[in-house]
Design a protein around this motif. Structure first.
Motif, mmCIF file in Angstrom:
data_model
loop_
_atom_site.group_PDB
_atom_site.id
_atom_site.type_symbol
_atom_site.label_atom_id
_atom_site.label_comp_id
_atom_site.label_asym_id
_atom_site.label_seq_id
_atom_site.Cartn_x
_atom_site.Cartn_y
_atom_site.Cartn_z
ATOM 1 N N ASP A 180 46.692 38.465 32.990
ATOM 2 C CA ASP A 180 45.504 39.232 32.164
ATOM 3 C C ASP A 180 44.700 38.709 32.957
ATOM 4 O O ASP A 180 44.042 37.360 32.615
ATOM 5 C CB ASP A 180 45.624 38.803 30.543
ATOM 6 C CG ASP A 180 44.802 39.821 30.199
ATOM 7 O OD1 ASP A 180 44.679 40.731 29.584
ATOM 8 O OD2 ASP A 180 43.158 38.986 29.723
ATOM 9 N N HIS A 181 43.056 39.641 32.506
ATOM 10 C CA HIS A 181 41.959 38.897 33.488
ATOM 11 C C HIS A 181 41.030 38.030 32.594
ATOM 12 O O HIS A 181 40.629 37.240 33.031
ATOM 13 C CB HIS A 181 41.519 40.095 34.314
ATOM 14 C CG HIS A 181 39.571 39.928 34.770
ATOM 15 N ND1 HIS A 181 38.876 40.307 35.086
ATOM 16 C CD2 HIS A 181 40.064 39.181 35.954
ATOM 17 C CE1 HIS A 181 37.920 40.105 34.883
ATOM 18 N NE2 HIS A 181 38.548 39.142 36.463
ATOM 19 N N SER A 184 42.733 34.769 32.463
ATOM 20 C CA SER A 184 43.003 33.930 33.524
ATOM 21 C C SER A 184 41.257 32.898 33.373
ATOM 22 O O SER A 184 41.013 32.285 33.999
ATOM 23 C CB SER A 184 43.344 34.531 34.485
ATOM 24 O OG SER A 184 43.960 35.302 34.507
ATOM 25 N N LEU A 185 40.092 34.010 33.065
ATOM 26 C CA LEU A 185 38.436 33.554 33.094
ATOM 27 C C LEU A 185 38.715 32.346 31.878
ATOM 28 O O LEU A 185 37.803 31.833 32.010
ATOM 29 C CB LEU A 185 37.699 34.817 31.762
ATOM 30 C CG LEU A 185 37.493 35.731 33.668
ATOM 31 C CD1 LEU A 185 36.596 37.385 33.254
ATOM 32 C CD2 LEU A 185 37.025 35.282 35.365
ATOM 33 N N ARG A 190 41.993 28.383 36.913
ATOM 34 C CA ARG A 190 41.914 30.081 37.638
ATOM 35 C C ARG A 190 41.861 29.951 39.295
ATOM 36 O O ARG A 190 42.387 31.421 39.808
ATOM 37 C CB ARG A 190 41.114 31.020 37.083
ATOM 38 C CG ARG A 190 40.880 31.846 37.348
ATOM 39 C CD ARG A 190 39.778 33.078 36.700
ATOM 40 N NE ARG A 190 39.745 34.436 37.567
ATOM 41 C CZ ARG A 190 38.729 35.133 38.616
ATOM 42 N NH1 ARG A 190 38.025 33.991 38.680
ATOM 43 N NH2 ARG A 190 39.110 36.419 38.730
ATOM 44 N N HIS A 205 47.446 41.000 41.053
ATOM 45 C CA HIS A 205 46.494 42.106 41.087
ATOM 46 C C HIS A 205 46.166 41.508 39.733
ATOM 47 O O HIS A 205 47.100 41.024 38.897
ATOM 48 C CB HIS A 205 46.672 43.099 40.503
ATOM 49 C CG HIS A 205 47.110 44.045 41.772
ATOM 50 N ND1 HIS A 205 46.056 44.383 42.441
ATOM 51 C CD2 HIS A 205 48.317 43.582 43.058
ATOM 52 C CE1 HIS A 205 46.252 44.633 43.852
ATOM 53 N NE2 HIS A 205 47.888 44.783 43.692
ATOM 54 N N ALA A 206 45.005 41.232 38.613
ATOM 55 C CA ALA A 206 44.688 41.188 37.442
ATOM 56 C C ALA A 206 45.307 41.959 36.391
ATOM 57 O O ALA A 206 44.838 42.720 36.699
ATOM 58 C CB ALA A 206 43.102 40.818 37.362
ATOM 59 N N PRO A 209 41.455 44.597 34.395
ATOM 60 C CA PRO A 209 39.871 43.394 34.879
ATOM 61 C C PRO A 209 38.805 44.193 33.997
ATOM 62 O O PRO A 209 38.139 45.231 33.373
ATOM 63 C CB PRO A 209 40.310 44.374 36.041
ATOM 64 C CG PRO A 209 40.647 44.982 36.282
ATOM 65 C CD PRO A 209 42.139 45.518 34.832
ATOM 66 N N ARG A 211 35.665 44.150 35.168
ATOM 67 C CA ARG A 211 34.786 43.511 36.592
ATOM 68 C C ARG A 211 33.703 44.923 36.403
ATOM 69 O O ARG A 211 33.893 46.725 37.675
ATOM 70 C CB ARG A 211 35.384 43.756 37.741
ATOM 71 C CG ARG A 211 36.221 42.875 38.188
ATOM 72 C CD ARG A 211 37.343 43.124 39.495
ATOM 73 N NE ARG A 211 38.171 41.387 39.144
ATOM 74 C CZ ARG A 211 39.355 42.167 39.037
ATOM 75 N NH1 ARG A 211 40.031 43.363 39.628
ATOM 76 N NH2 ARG A 211 40.444 40.964 39.690
ATOM 77 N N GLN A 216 35.756 48.827 36.331
ATOM 78 C CA GLN A 216 36.770 48.140 36.083
ATOM 79 C C GLN A 216 35.840 47.971 34.629
ATOM 80 O O GLN A 216 35.502 46.233 34.815
ATOM 81 C CB GLN A 216 37.519 47.276 37.000
ATOM 82 C CG GLN A 216 38.413 48.284 37.777
ATOM 83 C CD GLN A 216 38.839 46.748 39.096
ATOM 84 O OE1 GLN A 216 38.392 45.726 39.077
ATOM 85 N NE2 GLN A 216 40.015 47.519 39.641
ATOM 86 N N ARG A 223 44.269 43.513 25.383
ATOM 87 C CA ARG A 223 44.343 42.863 26.038
ATOM 88 C C ARG A 223 46.479 43.183 26.290
ATOM 89 O O ARG A 223 46.604 44.176 25.808
ATOM 90 C CB ARG A 223 44.252 41.241 25.654
ATOM 91 C CG ARG A 223 43.103 40.742 25.570
ATOM 92 C CD ARG A 223 42.533 40.159 27.138
ATOM 93 N NE ARG A 223 41.279 41.530 27.297
ATOM 94 C CZ ARG A 223 41.479 42.635 28.643
ATOM 95 N NH1 ARG A 223 41.977 41.105 29.697
ATOM 96 N NH2 ARG A 223 40.649 42.884 29.107
ATOM 97 N N GLU A 286 48.041 49.113 37.096
ATOM 98 C CA GLU A 286 46.761 48.122 37.896
ATOM 99 C C GLU A 286 46.594 48.755 39.414
ATOM 100 O O GLU A 286 45.640 48.246 40.297
ATOM 101 C CB GLU A 286 47.174 46.413 37.386
ATOM 102 C CG GLU A 286 47.214 46.308 36.474
ATOM 103 C CD GLU A 286 46.208 46.203 34.941
ATOM 104 O OE1 GLU A 286 44.866 47.040 36.080
ATOM 105 O OE2 GLU A 286 46.456 46.587 34.229
#
Length: 488
Positions: A180-181, A184-185, A190, A205-206, A209, A211, A216, A223, A286
């Motif tokens: 999961d993006h 991770s943050l 990370r 791949h996240a 994401p 972004r 994105q 989540r 994804e």
């Protein structure tokens, strides 16, 4: 006109009119397809703090993923239904208890995956032991390893896992990794983790994401909370554990001495391809790459210890709260006993009523939760439900600090259980993508009971007489947190 608006009384009427219009929109729009408690919480927020409330609702008020992602889920569901036609004939229906056929049909209707027999399932209650077991499975890989974890961090505890992935890639094995993006943050390590995966040659791949500059973006608190791994379609792992040190490498956790206690499960047999189908769906969502689904014939081993298993995916890519419907139905189907383990217990009204009703029917109902919490709002919200449960006769066991009981499992009577990633809270019911595994096996439930006996030995049973005497300020914060728990 400018003079009219400059008049304070006129401006007040304008603001009042806007407020009424916003309230009317809230009533019409927010109440549609939402649980009453959730709708009321949002409407009160928008009415009393309208502008902040509207911004909050725009950010976190929608509990479904974008249509494009839901369309991908439906597309893969249809492929799975074609591929698994007749698989339900491979289970041992003649041995099922009375209520199980209805549960299986419900799950199949909502999640497209059948219950299949011929599986060997083993519980892995040791934190580092489960990591070692996954590393050993990776070392046996010949074709591919599919890895999907909400939190995935290369650190001291997970080093055996990452080292095994590196050896697999060197042997020519395809390694695909999802995490999961946002998770991770929010967790240390990370950059090190991503660099490690890139250096070894894994395809990473996240998930979901965030972004916006790359187009994105989705609701920030929708989540992917799943935890699973599949090796060559022959061996699968799933459960509650994230791939990270048991302290999550966070200074505040280390300072408090917190350690997470988990439960993972290793599966051999036809159900592994169903775990893999969940990964295939998320990978497609994804990457737009649709991996090949295993369509080879299933040959069942007639060994008597092998069990029936059904994989139950859920989350905002589905139109229904799959896991919520399963859990409520299970409690109502129980005839003797209900045992629930959940680190974050903020039940939807139907779950709470089902538990209270089960206790009222004379069933033994028990709940295992942590004595200590790592998330203040959830910790206080779940405490607000204890009194009603205790008054109904539910036994509540508080797992002693500094360990955080993060395992997530649920059993009824003597032969039906669910193990997975789903908590018993609103977030897991509606906001998170989860994976649960429904199992029919008296031997498996016996193994689960042994693990629960260990919980009980390391827990303090909560008594109603003591609980109602807790400090007034604790009761106040518990009640406040309960109100905010429905804002979703």
């Amino acid at each position: 006109m400018r003079e009219w608006f400059s008049d304070a009384s006129h401006l007040t009427w304008v603001l009042l009119a806007v407020h009424i219009i916003l309230g009317a929109i809230a009533v019409a729009y927010i109440s549609a397809r939402r649980r009453p408690a959730t709708a009321i919480a949002w409407m009160l927020t928008i009415i009393f703090i309208p502008y902040i409330g509207i911004v909050a609702f725009a950010m976190v008020g929608f509990s479904r993923l974008p249509k494009s992602r839901r369309d991908k889920q439906k597309f893969v569901n249809d492929l799975i239904l074609e591929r698994t036609e007749g698989f339900d004939q491979l289970s041992h229906k003649e041995d099922w208890p009375q209520g199980l056929p209805g549960l299986v049909t419900l799950n199949s209707t909502l999640g497209a995956l059948p219950m299949v027999g011929g599986n060997d399932v083993e519980l892995l209650p040791d934190y580092h032991g489960s990591i070692a077991a996954m590393a050993a499975a990776i070392d046996e890989a010949h074709s591919y390893v599919n890895v999907e974890f909400y939190i995935l961090v290369a650190d001291q505890a997970t080093e055996p896992f990452f080292a095994a992935l590196e050896r697999a890639v060197q042997r020519g094995v395809t390694v695909r990794v999802l995490s999961d993006h946002l998770a991770s943050l929010m967790n240390p390590g990370r950059k090190t983790t991503l660099a490690r995966l890139e250096a070894m040659g894994a395809e990473y791949h996240a998930m979901l994401p965030l972004r916006p500059l790359k187009g994105q973006w989705s609701r920030i608190d929708l989540r992917n909370h799943r935890k699973l791994m599949v090796v060559d379609g022959q061996m699968g792992f799933s459960g509650s554990q994230n791939l990270v040190h048991e302290s999550y490498n966070k200074k505040k956790n280390i300072a408090r001495g917190l350690r997470w206690h988990e439960l993972m499960m290793r599966t051999h047999g036809p159900a592994v391809r169903e775990l893999d189908a969940v990964f295939v769906t998320d990978w497609y969502s994804e990457t737009d790459e649709l991996l090949i689904l295993d369509t080879s014939p299933v040959v069942l081993n007639p060994a008597p210890h092998l069990v029936d298993v059904q994989v139950v995916p859920s989350g905002p890519s589905f139109e229904n709260d799959n896991n919520l419907k399963l859990f409520v139905a299970m409690i109502h189907q129980a005839t003797e006993r209900v045992s629930i383990t959940s680190p974050y217990f903020v039940p939807e009204d139907s779950v709470l009523l089902a538990m209270i009703t089960a206790a009222g029917r004379g069933l033994s109902v028990e709940l295992f939760v942590s004595e200590i919490g790592d998330q203040a709002m959830v910790y206080h919200a779940q405490r607000s439900y204890y009194e009603a449960l205790l008054r109904a006769g539910v036994q509540i066991y508080l797992y002693k600090a500094p360990e955080v009981l993060h395992a997530k499992h649920f059993s009824i009577d003597s032969d039906v259980a669910v193990v997975g990633s789903s908590n018993m809270d609103v977030r897991s019911f509606s906001l998170n993508m989860e994976i649960s595994v429904l199992i029919h096996s008296a031997d498996f439930v016996d193994q689960l009971r042994i693990i629960e006996d260990g919980y009980r030995a390391n827990s303090r049973e909560l008594e109603l007489a003591d609980w109602v005497k807790r400090p007034v300020m604790e009761k106040f914060w518990d009640s406040v947190a309960r109100l905010t728990s429905n804002l979703q």
